[in-house]
Design an enzyme around this catalytic site. Sequence first.
Site, mmCIF file in Angstrom:
data_model
loop_
_atom_site.group_PDB
_atom_site.id
_atom_site.type_symbol
_atom_site.label_atom_id
_atom_site.label_comp_id
_atom_site.label_asym_id
_atom_site.label_seq_id
_atom_site.Cartn_x
_atom_site.Cartn_y
_atom_site.Cartn_z
ATOM 1 N N GLU A 80 0.835 -1.208 0.000
ATOM 2 C CA GLU A 80 0.000 0.000 0.000
ATOM 3 C C GLU A 80 0.868 1.255 0.000
ATOM 4 O O GLU A 80 1.665 1.463 0.896
ATOM 5 C CB GLU A 80 -0.908 0.002 1.239
ATOM 6 N N CYS A 145 -7.474 -1.571 8.630
ATOM 7 C CA CYS A 145 -6.122 -1.592 8.051
ATOM 8 C C CYS A 145 -5.655 -0.180 7.732
ATOM 9 O O CYS A 145 -4.561 0.227 8.112
ATOM 10 C CB CYS A 145 -6.086 -2.476 6.800
ATOM 11 N N HIS A 167 -1.265 -5.721 1.892
ATOM 12 C CA HIS A 167 -2.466 -6.562 1.948
ATOM 13 C C HIS A 167 -2.209 -7.871 1.204
ATOM 14 O O HIS A 167 -1.601 -7.863 0.124
ATOM 15 C CB HIS A 167 -3.666 -5.858 1.296
HETATM 16 N N1 PCA Z 1 -8.127 -6.630 6.914
HETATM 17 C C1 PCA Z 1 -8.987 -5.529 7.289
HETATM 18 C C2 PCA Z 1 -8.737 -5.314 8.752
HETATM 19 C C3 PCA Z 1 -7.979 -6.493 9.223
HETATM 20 C C4 PCA Z 1 -7.568 -7.209 8.005
HETATM 21 O O1 PCA Z 1 -6.838 -8.190 7.959
HETATM 22 C C5 PCA Z 1 -8.813 -4.300 6.411
HETATM 23 O O2 PCA Z 1 -8.403 -4.444 5.253
HETATM 24 O O3 PCA Z 1 -9.091 -3.187 6.861
#
Ligand code: PCA
Length: 195
Positions: A80, A145, A167
Amino acid sequence: MDKKLLITAFEPFGGETVNASLAAVSALPDRVGDWEIHKLTIPVVFGKGAQAVMEFTKHTPVDAVLCVGQAAGRSAVTPEMLAINLQYASIPDNEGNCPKDEPIESGGNGREAIFSTMPIRRMAEAVKGAGIPCEVSYSAGTYVCNDTYYRLLSFFAGTPVKVGFLHLPVMPEQGSPSLEPERAVRALQLAIREI
Ligand code: PCA
């Protein structure tokens, strides 16, 4: 001396019993390239994910923090590039919070977006170069996140501590599209070497 990296994973959320980030981070070795790896599982709760990292780094100072989360619906590993000053939850977090379009830092002090202090593009290219689907992402969403990422980028701004977020797709047992856990672990190792 090796540099210290804190790598975090999230607890399961949204009624699931597993989280792809937790599976992948748990399987990482204690050393990757020049990095000494410290692992921490953090809550899927607005504000508290970042809080757990801040508390950890008080007693164990680190050179970098890489947070890992899962993103259902994504077919590629997605480092990200930035976090935005917005909370919007379509499902409650693990403590029932469900903010709808609220700023993370209010009162005009919060920057609208904060960019990663890690070489996100280089990390993505290293993963992709090894044949694992990977694309730079320009949105970490508006859920926990992004909230965790924004707060940590803000907290460590102006310090030498680098902050990044990555991610992972879900695991095959969770649905489709997915990425096998072994490839997710490999992707993390490749990305960490570029930090
Ligand atoms: N994904 C969520 C929160 C925790 C996770 O593993 C997100 O993308 O916000």
